[in-house]
Motif scaffolding. Structure first.
Motif, short mmCIF file in Angstrom:
data_model
loop_
_atom_site.label_atom_id
_atom_site.label_comp_id
_atom_site.label_asym_id
_atom_site.label_seq_id
_atom_site.Cartn_x
_atom_site.Cartn_y
_atom_site.Cartn_z
N ALA A 28 -5.81 -18.51 120.96
CA ALA A 28 -4.82 -18.36 121.91
C ALA A 28 -4.50 -19.62 122.21
N VAL A 29 -5.26 -20.59 122.72
CA VAL A 29 -4.93 -22.02 122.96
C VAL A 29 -4.20 -22.59 121.81
N SER A 30 -4.54 -22.40 120.62
CA SER A 30 -3.78 -23.21 119.72
C SER A 30 -2.49 -22.64 119.30
N GLU A 31 -2.41 -21.24 119.62
CA GLU A 31 -1.11 -20.55 119.41
C GLU A 31 -0.26 -21.16 120.63
N ALA A 32 -0.77 -21.17 121.81
CA ALA A 32 0.00 -21.70 123.09
C ALA A 32 0.46 -23.15 122.83
N ARG A 33 -0.51 -24.25 122.29
CA ARG A 33 -0.18 -25.39 121.88
C ARG A 33 0.92 -25.30 120.71
N GLY A 34 0.93 -24.54 119.91
CA GLY A 34 1.91 -24.53 118.73
C GLY A 34 3.18 -23.98 119.22
N GLY A 36 4.58 -25.14 122.13
CA GLY A 36 4.98 -26.22 122.88
C GLY A 36 4.17 -26.17 124.26
N LYS A 37 3.53 -25.45 124.62
CA LYS A 37 2.79 -25.10 126.10
C LYS A 37 1.88 -26.34 126.28
N SER A 38 1.81 -27.05 127.67
CA SER A 38 0.69 -27.51 127.89
C SER A 38 0.40 -27.40 129.32
N GLY A 39 -0.53 -28.06 129.80
CA GLY A 39 -0.82 -28.00 131.42
C GLY A 39 -1.17 -26.61 131.96
N ASP A 40 -0.70 -26.63 133.04
CA ASP A 40 -0.71 -25.17 133.53
C ASP A 40 0.01 -23.93 132.70
N ALA A 41 1.00 -24.49 132.18
CA ALA A 41 1.84 -23.16 131.58
C ALA A 41 1.07 -22.79 130.37
N LEU A 42 0.19 -23.63 129.85
CA LEU A 42 -0.67 -23.33 128.71
C LEU A 42 -1.91 -22.43 129.25
N HIS A 62 -14.10 -17.07 137.32
CA HIS A 62 -15.08 -18.24 137.49
C HIS A 62 -14.80 -19.47 136.42
N PHE A 63 -14.86 -18.96 135.13
CA PHE A 63 -14.81 -19.86 134.09
C PHE A 63 -13.92 -19.98 133.29
N ALA A 64 -13.05 -18.91 133.07
CA ALA A 64 -11.95 -19.02 132.10
C ALA A 64 -10.78 -20.16 132.23
N ARG A 65 -10.39 -20.51 133.23
CA ARG A 65 -9.64 -21.43 133.66
C ARG A 65 -10.11 -22.92 133.24
N ARG A 66 -11.35 -22.97 133.19
CA ARG A 66 -11.89 -24.13 132.59
C ARG A 66 -12.14 -24.30 131.18
N ILE A 68 -10.33 -22.67 129.11
CA ILE A 68 -8.95 -22.88 128.47
C ILE A 68 -8.58 -24.22 128.60
N GLU A 69 -8.92 -25.01 129.59
CA GLU A 69 -8.55 -26.23 129.74
C GLU A 69 -9.46 -27.39 128.69
N GLN A 70 -10.61 -27.10 128.74
CA GLN A 70 -11.48 -27.75 127.87
C GLN A 70 -11.31 -27.48 126.23
N THR A 71 -10.73 -26.29 126.12
CA THR A 71 -10.48 -26.04 124.60
C THR A 71 -9.33 -26.67 124.19
N ALA A 72 -8.21 -26.58 125.05
CA ALA A 72 -7.03 -27.46 124.82
C ALA A 72 -7.29 -28.86 124.74
N ALA A 73 -8.19 -29.56 125.60
CA ALA A 73 -8.55 -30.95 125.40
C ALA A 73 -9.25 -31.12 124.10
N GLU A 74 -10.11 -30.22 123.69
CA GLU A 74 -10.75 -30.37 122.30
C GLU A 74 -9.77 -30.29 121.22
N LEU A 75 -8.89 -29.36 121.24
CA LEU A 75 -8.05 -29.28 119.91
C LEU A 75 -6.89 -30.51 119.89
#
Length: 87
Positions: A28-34, A36-42, A62-66, A68-75
């Motif tokens: 899901a993070v990869s598709e959102a990045r693809g 063009g989404k980033s930051g809060d929109a992603l 408690h953990f989902a937002r973090r 997502i953010e960490q997976t986006a940073a990893e990718l």
């Protein structure tokens, strides 16, 4: 039986479910990045999709937002990832 570092003991099905969550999160993070989404929109886009399936998990809110953010940073290649044997 699976005994995590924190939380309740679980079964093989719990490990499979968590592995599925991680795979869906990464996709899901990869598709959102693809798209063009980033930051809060992603985060908002991915969170909405994951909530449909995982909102019932006790730790999800408690953990989902973090996650997502960490997976986006990893990718994106901007997350520091430990390498065994390197300090």
């Amino acid at each position: 039986t699976f005994v995590p570092g924190h939380g309740e003991p679980g079964k093989a099905a719990d490990v499979r479910a968590f592995r599925g969550y991680l795979a869906e999160l990464r996709k899901a993070v990869s598709e959102a990045r693809g798209a063009g989404k980033s930051g809060d929109a992603l985060v908002d886009a991915v969170l909405a999709g994951l909530k449909k399936k995982y909102a019932g998990w006790g730790w999800f809110d408690h953990f989902a937002r973090r996650n997502i953010e960490q997976t986006a940073a990893e990718l994106a290649g901007s997350k520091s990832v430990p390498v065994p044997g390197k300090s």
